[in-house]
Motif scaffolding. Structure first.
Motif, PDB file in Angstrom:
ATOM      1  N   VAL A  79       0.831  -1.270   0.152  1.00 62.96           N
ATOM      2  CA  VAL A  79      -0.169   0.014   0.073  1.00 62.96           C
ATOM      3  C   VAL A  79       0.821   1.163  -0.016  1.00 62.96           C
ATOM      4  CG1 VAL A  79      -1.801   1.367   1.331  1.00 62.96           C
ATOM      5  CG2 VAL A  79      -1.879  -1.248   1.149  1.00 62.96           C
ATOM      6  N   ILE A  80       1.882   1.142   0.752  1.00 63.61           N
ATOM      7  CA  ILE A  80       2.852   2.385   0.974  1.00 63.61           C
ATOM      8  C   ILE A  80       3.294   2.638  -0.382  1.00 63.61           C
ATOM      9  CG2 ILE A  80       5.107   3.340   2.005  1.00 63.61           C
ATOM     10  CD1 ILE A  80       4.242   1.741   4.510  1.00 63.61           C
ATOM     11  N   LYS A  82       2.191   2.500  -3.395  1.00 65.07           N
ATOM     12  CA  LYS A  82       1.400   3.052  -4.399  1.00 65.07           C
ATOM     13  C   LYS A  82       0.722   4.397  -3.634  1.00 65.07           C
ATOM     14  CE  LYS A  82      -0.957   0.381  -6.831  1.00 65.07           C
ATOM     15  NZ  LYS A  82      -1.903  -0.449  -7.483  1.00 65.07           N
ATOM     16  N   SER A  83       1.124   4.774  -2.368  1.00 61.48           N
ATOM     17  CA  SER A  83       0.553   5.839  -1.765  1.00 61.48           C
ATOM     18  C   SER A  83       1.039   7.192  -2.326  1.00 61.48           C
ATOM     19  CB  SER A  83       0.714   5.629  -0.340  1.00 61.48           C
ATOM     20  OG  SER A  83       2.287   5.914   0.042  1.00 61.48           O
ATOM     21  N   SER A 104      -0.326   5.594  -9.855  1.00 61.54           N
ATOM     22  CA  SER A 104      -0.855   4.808  -8.971  1.00 61.54           C
ATOM     23  C   SER A 104      -1.234   3.527  -9.779  1.00 61.54           C
ATOM     24  CB  SER A 104      -1.458   5.255  -7.861  1.00 61.54           C
ATOM     25  OG  SER A 104      -1.641   4.157  -7.016  1.00 61.54           O
TER      26      SER A 104
END
Length: 238
Positions: A79-80, A82-83, A104
């Motif tokens: 997740v990080i 693509k954050s 993203s």
């Protein structure tokens, strides 16, 4: 016996509508070729791999609990990566003309089961830019993750390189799928037309539909043949 008759009936329908079925097959394949070769733009993919470890010291670093925690954090790392924290810096470094959401959407993160190695894949219309984005994402993640989590040991295992062969569109697969769809549509339409067709085309249709014996056949005769036979009939009448 009924199975044999049904099969013969199906084969007869397919033979009668063979031109329609082939036409649908040809049109579907032709459309797939045009779309795959002239409409869809080729998309290239570049990949890089990184190894992520937490900040541990001594024997704790090799305990099963620490290893299990590292594996559970893999989803968090995904997740990080693509954050906005990572993506915005990548856009700034490469001066990309796209939004964070667009970038993203081009980044895919995966890992093998029970492995702490992350694979970062980037798809783009430009093969060179795809490799640059993948490598920049890995480097920015390596710079930022110590500030976000208790992680200080990131190793880039593989640097993304330019891939000359596009991964999309898969032209042979598109053509094959379109051919199957066109064939099924042609067969389906053939049976649909046959279902609504109540006309009698031959003596065999009378036997199959009405189950009545055929007493005789009246052949059609053209006007020319009728005129040619008329003098002889008049002669016999005199």
């Amino acid at each position: 016996m009924n199975g044999t008759l049904d099969f013969k009936r199906i084969l007869k329908i397919l033979t009668r509508r063979l031109f329609l079925i082939i036409s649908f097959l040809f049109i579907s394949v032709a459309m797939a070729i045009v779309v795959s070769f002239y409409v869809l733009k080729p998309i290239y993919q570049a990949e890089t791999q990184i190894l992520v470890n937490q900040k541990n010291t001594g024997e704790e670093a090799y305990s099963w609990s620490v290893l299990e925690t590292d594996l559970q954090l893999i989803d968090t790392y995904n997740v990080i990566i693509k954050s906005p924290v990572i993506v915005n810096k990548v856009i700034e470094k490469l001066d990309l003309k796209m939004t964070p959401d667009q970038l993203s959407g081009q980044i895919y993160v995966s890992n093998e089961e029970n492995s702490k190695v992350l694979t970062i894949s980037v798809e783009d219309l430009d093969s060179t830019q795809a490799a640059e984005i993948a490598n920049t994402v890995a480097n920015v993640f390596k710079e930022e993750i110590p500030n976000l989590m208790n992680v200080d040991n990131i190793t880039i295992l593989a640097v993304a390189g330019e891939n000359a062969s596009p991964v999309k569109p898969n032209k042979p697969l598109n053509i094959a799928i379109s051919g199957v769809i066109g064939l099924l549509l042609g067969i389906g339409l053939a049976f649909l037309l046959e279902f609504f067709d109540n006309t009698v085309k031959s003596e065999n249709d009378i036997d199959e539909i009405l189950a009545l014996p055929i007493m005789g056949i009246v052949s059609s005769i053209s006007d020319k043949e009728y005129d040619r036979s008329l003098p002889s009939r008049l002669t016999r009448g005199n």
